[in-house]
Write a protein that holds these residues in place. Structure first.
Motif, mmCIF file in Angstrom:
data_model
loop_
_atom_site.group_PDB
_atom_site.id
_atom_site.type_symbol
_atom_site.label_atom_id
_atom_site.label_comp_id
_atom_site.label_asym_id
_atom_site.label_seq_id
_atom_site.Cartn_x
_atom_site.Cartn_y
_atom_site.Cartn_z
ATOM 1 N N PRO A 30 149.954 0.898 25.229
ATOM 2 C CA PRO A 30 151.288 0.306 25.364
ATOM 3 C C PRO A 30 151.834 -1.006 24.589
ATOM 4 O O PRO A 30 152.999 -1.495 24.512
ATOM 5 C CB PRO A 30 150.979 -0.528 26.706
ATOM 6 N N ASP A 31 150.929 -1.286 23.374
ATOM 7 C CA ASP A 31 151.472 -2.238 22.556
ATOM 8 C C ASP A 31 152.015 -1.525 21.193
ATOM 9 O O ASP A 31 152.402 -2.271 20.132
ATOM 10 C CB ASP A 31 150.227 -3.064 22.054
ATOM 11 N N THR A 32 151.990 -0.159 21.020
ATOM 12 C CA THR A 32 152.711 0.392 20.017
ATOM 13 C C THR A 32 154.116 0.920 20.010
ATOM 14 O O THR A 32 154.865 1.097 18.986
ATOM 15 C CB THR A 32 151.869 1.661 19.480
ATOM 16 N N ALA A 33 154.692 0.898 21.247
ATOM 17 C CA ALA A 33 156.143 1.471 21.601
ATOM 18 C C ALA A 33 156.674 1.055 22.739
ATOM 19 O O ALA A 33 155.698 0.484 23.603
ATOM 20 C CB ALA A 33 156.190 2.998 21.276
ATOM 21 N N PHE A 34 158.028 0.923 22.980
ATOM 22 C CA PHE A 34 158.488 0.524 24.395
ATOM 23 C C PHE A 34 158.118 1.945 25.101
ATOM 24 O O PHE A 34 158.662 3.020 24.671
ATOM 25 C CB PHE A 34 160.041 0.377 24.172
ATOM 26 N N HIS A 35 157.640 1.603 26.117
ATOM 27 C CA HIS A 35 157.967 2.711 27.286
ATOM 28 C C HIS A 35 158.512 2.235 28.607
ATOM 29 O O HIS A 35 158.637 1.024 28.995
ATOM 30 C CB HIS A 35 156.308 3.125 27.810
ATOM 31 N N GLU A 36 158.898 3.311 29.458
ATOM 32 C CA GLU A 36 159.344 2.744 30.860
ATOM 33 C C GLU A 36 158.179 2.992 31.872
ATOM 34 O O GLU A 36 157.526 3.839 32.161
ATOM 35 C CB GLU A 36 160.539 3.874 31.435
ATOM 36 N N TYR A 37 158.195 1.415 32.720
ATOM 37 C CA TYR A 37 157.051 1.626 33.575
ATOM 38 C C TYR A 37 157.759 1.372 34.987
ATOM 39 O O TYR A 37 158.685 0.688 34.917
ATOM 40 C CB TYR A 37 155.940 0.442 33.486
ATOM 41 N N ARG A 38 157.363 2.028 35.814
ATOM 42 C CA ARG A 38 158.047 2.062 37.258
ATOM 43 C C ARG A 38 157.355 2.166 38.496
ATOM 44 O O ARG A 38 156.311 2.673 38.319
ATOM 45 C CB ARG A 38 158.988 3.472 37.160
ATOM 46 N N PHE A 39 157.476 1.437 39.326
ATOM 47 C CA PHE A 39 157.088 1.900 40.745
ATOM 48 C C PHE A 39 158.167 2.061 41.915
ATOM 49 O O PHE A 39 159.303 1.355 41.894
ATOM 50 C CB PHE A 39 156.022 0.594 41.224
ATOM 51 N N ASP A 40 157.887 3.342 42.455
ATOM 52 C CA ASP A 40 158.808 3.526 43.685
ATOM 53 C C ASP A 40 157.982 3.087 45.046
ATOM 54 O O ASP A 40 157.133 3.820 45.372
ATOM 55 C CB ASP A 40 159.160 4.924 43.712
ATOM 56 N N TRP A 41 158.846 2.249 45.985
ATOM 57 C CA TRP A 41 158.200 1.628 47.105
ATOM 58 C C TRP A 41 159.118 2.092 48.236
ATOM 59 O O TRP A 41 160.318 1.985 48.402
ATOM 60 C CB TRP A 41 157.983 0.149 46.931
ATOM 61 N N SER A 42 158.324 2.636 49.051
ATOM 62 C CA SER A 42 159.212 3.175 50.310
ATOM 63 C C SER A 42 158.285 2.795 51.341
ATOM 64 O O SER A 42 157.031 2.756 51.248
ATOM 65 C CB SER A 42 159.405 4.497 50.233
ATOM 66 N N PRO A 43 158.507 2.905 52.945
ATOM 67 C CA PRO A 43 157.516 2.435 53.879
ATOM 68 C C PRO A 43 156.240 3.419 53.796
ATOM 69 O O PRO A 43 156.377 4.662 53.603
ATOM 70 C CB PRO A 43 158.630 2.953 55.167
ATOM 71 N N GLY A 44 155.236 2.668 53.684
ATOM 72 C CA GLY A 44 153.675 3.030 53.683
ATOM 73 C C GLY A 44 153.379 4.002 52.493
ATOM 74 O O GLY A 44 152.564 4.539 52.259
ATOM 75 N N ARG A 45 154.219 3.809 51.366
ATOM 76 C CA ARG A 45 154.069 4.570 50.053
ATOM 77 C C ARG A 45 154.454 3.706 48.851
ATOM 78 O O ARG A 45 155.474 3.302 48.670
ATOM 79 C CB ARG A 45 154.664 5.842 50.003
#
Ligand SMILES: *[C@@H]1O[C@H](CO)[C@@H](O)[C@H](O)[C@H]1NC(C)=O
Ligand SMILES: *[C@@H]1O[C@H](CO)[C@@H](O)[C@H](O)[C@H]1NC(C)=O
Ligand SMILES: *[C@@H]1O[C@H](CO)[C@@H](O)[C@H](O)[C@H]1NC(C)=O
Ligand SMILES: *[C@@H]1O[C@H](CO)[C@@H](O)[C@H](O)[C@H]1NC(C)=O
Ligand SMILES: *[C@@H]1O[C@H](CO)[C@@H](O)[C@H](O)[C@H]1NC(C)=O
Ligand SMILES: *[C@@H]1O[C@H](CO)[C@@H](O)[C@H](O)[C@H]1NC(C)=O
Ligand SMILES: *[C@@H]1O[C@H](CO)[C@@H](O)[C@H](O)[C@H]1NC(C)=O
Ligand SMILES: *[C@@H]1O[C@H](CO)[C@@H](O)[C@H](O)[C@H]1NC(C)=O
Ligand SMILES: *[C@@H]1O[C@H](CO)[C@@H](O)[C@H](O)[C@H]1NC(C)=O
Length: 382
Positions: A218-233
Motif C-alpha cells: 500500500p505504500d507504492t501507489a494509490f489504491h481505493e480502500y472501501r467498506f460497505d456496511w449494511s444491517p448485520g454485514r
C-alpha cells in the motif's frame, strides 16, 4: 462524430444538448451492488459526501475537521503518547486545477497529507481528520490513499461511534515489504465490538478481526480502500476486490467517519516510533450513506416521495488503482464524483458488466463534458 453531424445535420447536437439539460440529481439515492460479481441485488443510500483532495485546499469548506488532542502514553497503551496536531494535516493539491496528475503545490504526491513524526519528548506527533457529522448509519465508504513508507506507523480509515462500535481498515507500515513477501503488504480489517472492548481493545480473538494480505504494497501507489456496511454485514474491498465479509456483532447505531495516521511505539501494533517524519496521502473520500438526522430524512422524502429505481444512480466500481504516478496517470487518477459531474438519473438495478456502460453514459451526458462535446461535434462557440 463529425461525420454524424454531416449526415444528420444539427439534430444529434440538439439531442445531446437536451439530454444534458434534463440530467437529474439521483433524487432517490445511490445504489451499490451488494455483491459486485454476484447477483443483481443492491443497497440504496440517500446521502452523498465526496471530497476531491487532489484539488481541494479548504478542509472546512469540505466539512472536514482537523483534530487537536493528545493522549498520554498510559492512555495510549504504548511506550509513547500520541499528539494529534492540526498542523500535521496538510493540503497539497495539484498545481494545475484541470489535471489529475502532475506536480503538487508543495512537491511529492498530491493529496491531503496526514503526518506522523519522530517523537518529541515521549509524544509522537500524529494527524487526524473527521467528517463534521455523527449521523452516518450504513453506507459505502471509499478512500483513495497511499500509505507511509516508514516502518512503525498505523494509518486508518474508519467509521466510529464508540469503543464498542467501530469499523476499521488499519494499515501497519511494519507489515509492508516483509522479507518473505517483498512486493506486498496487508491491511487489518477490524470491527470493534463489546467482545473486543472486554478483551482490552483487542479484536484479534474475535471473528471481527482479519489481517488481509494484499497483492500489492500500500505504500507504492494509490489504491481505493472501501467498506460497505449494511444491517448485520460489513464487506471490505481493495480496488473493488472483496477482501472479506464480517457478520458478527456489526454496529447498528449512527457515528462519524475518520482518517488518521499515528504511532505509539507499541511493538504489537503500530510498531515504531517512526525513524523519520512520514505521511499518508489521501486523494479522495467518497461516502454514500444513510442519515439518522430527521431533517436529512425529510429532505429525502421530499426529493423522492415514491421510490423509483430509475431515479437512483449506480455508484461506479473503481477497479483500477486511482494512481496519478502511472504512465496514464491523468486518466487513471480521474475518478468519478457525483458532486462534480452531475450525472443523469439512471437505474441502480444493473449487473456487474453494466458499470462500464454506466460510466460511459455518465461521461457523455454530464453537463460540463456534454458542453465540451457539443462544441467539438458541432463547432458551436458559446
Ligand atoms: C437507506 O435509507 C433508504 C430510505 O429510507 C432505505 O430505503 C434503505 O433501505 C436504507 N438502506 C439501508 C442499507 O438500510
Ligand atoms: C460543523 O457542523 C456544525 C453544526 O452543524 C456547524 O455549525 C459548523 O459550522 C460545521 N463546521 C464545519 C467546519 O463545517
Ligand atoms: C494520562 O491522562 C489521563 C487523563 O487523560 C490521566 O488520568 C492520567 O493520570 C495520565 N497518566 C499519566 C501517567 O500522566
Ligand atoms: C502537541 O503538539 C503541539 C504542537 O507542536 C504542542 O504545542 C503541544 O505542547 C504538544 N502537546 C503535548 C502534550 O506534547
Ligand atoms: C489532464 O487531462 C485534462 C483533461 O481531463 C487536461 O485538461 C490536462 O491538461 C491534462 N493534464 C496533463 C498533465 O496531461
Ligand atoms: C456504544 O453505542 C451503543 C449504541 O448506542 C451502546 O449500546 C453501547 O453501550 C456503546 N458502547 C460504549 C462502550 O459506550
Ligand atoms: C519494522 O520493524 C519491526 C521492529 O523492528 C520489524 O520486526 C519489522 O520486520 C519491520 N518491518 C519491515 C517491513 O521492515
Ligand atoms: C499473510 O502473510 C503473512 C506474512 O507473509 C503470512 O504469515 C500469513 O499466513 C498470510 N495470511 C494469509 C491469510 O494468507
Ligand atoms: C458469516 O460469515 C461467515 C464467515 O465469513 C460465513 O461462513 C457465514 O456463512 C456468514 N453467515 C451469514 C448468516 O451470512
Amino acid at each position: 462524430m463529425w461525420a454524424l453531424t454531416k449526415a444528420f445535420g444539427i439534430w444529434p447536437c440538439l439531442f445531446i444538448a437536451f439530454a444534458a439539460s434534463v440530467s437529474a440529481v439521483c433524487e432517490c439515492g445511490f445504489s451499490v451492488a451488494v455483491d459486485p460479481v454476484g447477483d443483481s441485488s443492491f443497497s440504496v443510500f440517500t446521502e452523498l459526501f465526496e471530497t476531491d483532495f487532489l484539488h481541494s485546499t479548504n478542509l472546512a469548506d469540505a466539512h472536514w475537521l482537523r483534530q487537536q488532542y493528545s493522549v498520554n502514553s498510559s492512555d495510549s497503551r504504548g511506550p509513547y503518547g500520541k499528539n494529534f496536531t492540526t498542523s500535521d494535516v496538510v493540503t497539497n493539491p495539484l498545481k494545475d486545477p484541470y489535471s489529475w496528475a502532475g506536480d503538487s503545490i508543495h512537491g511529492g504526491d498530491a493529496g491531503l497529507q496526514l503526518w506522523a513524526r519522530e517523537p518529541i519528548n515521549s509524544m509522537i506527533p500524529a494527524a487526524e481528520i473527521s467528517a463534521n457529522r455523527t449521523d452516518i448509519l450504513y453506507g459505502s465508504f471509499r478512500v483513495g490513499m497511499k500509505m507511509s513508507k516508514v516502518n512503525g506507523t498505523c494509518g486508518a480509515f474508519f467509521w466510529f461511534r464508540n469503543d464498542s462500535q467501530e469499523i476499521d481498515m488499519e494499515f501497519l507500515s511494519s507489515e509492508f515489504h516483509l522479507p518473505s513477501n517483498p512486493n506486498t503488504g496487508a491491511v487489518n480489517l477490524v470491527v470493534q465490538t463489546p467482545a473486543s472492548l472486554q478483551a482490552g481493545y483487542d479484536a484479534s480473538g474475535t471473528p471481527d478481526f482479519v489481517e488481509s494480505n494484499l497483492t500489492f504494497s500500500p505504500d507504492t501507489a494509490f489504491h481505493e480502500y472501501r467498506f460497505d456496511w449494511s444491517p448485520g454485514r460489513v464487506a471490505f474491498y481493495a480496488d473493488s476486490y472483496c477482501l472479506h465479509i464480517m457478520n458478527v456483532s456489526i454496529p447498528n447505531s449512527p457515528g462519524d467517519l475518520v482518517l488518521n495516521h499515528w504511532s505509539n511505539g507499541d511493538p504489537k501494533w503500530s510498531g515504531g516510533p517512526p525513524a523519520a517524519d512520514t505521511a499518508v496521502t489521501v486523494s479522495y473520500v467518497k461516502a454514500y450513506f444513510n442519515s439518522t438526522d430527521p431533517a436529512k430524512q425529510a429532505d429525502y422524502r421530499k426529493r423522492c416521495p415514491t421510490y423509483n429505481v430509475k431515479k437512483t444512480c449506480a455508484v461506479p466500481e473503481q477497479r483500477d488503482p486511482p494512481d496519478p504516478a502511472g504512465p496514464n496517470g491523468n486518466e487513471t487518477a480521474k475518478t468519478y464524483f457525483f458532486s462534480l459531474d452531475h450525472p443523469p438519473a439512471t437505474s441502480g438495478c444493473r449487473a456487474h458488466g453494466m458499470g462500464v456502460a454506466f460510466a460511459v453514459l455518465v461521461v457523455v451526458l454530464s453537463t460540463v463534458r456534454a458542453v465540451r462535446l457539443l462544441r467539438w461535434v458541432c463547432g458551436i462557440a458559446w
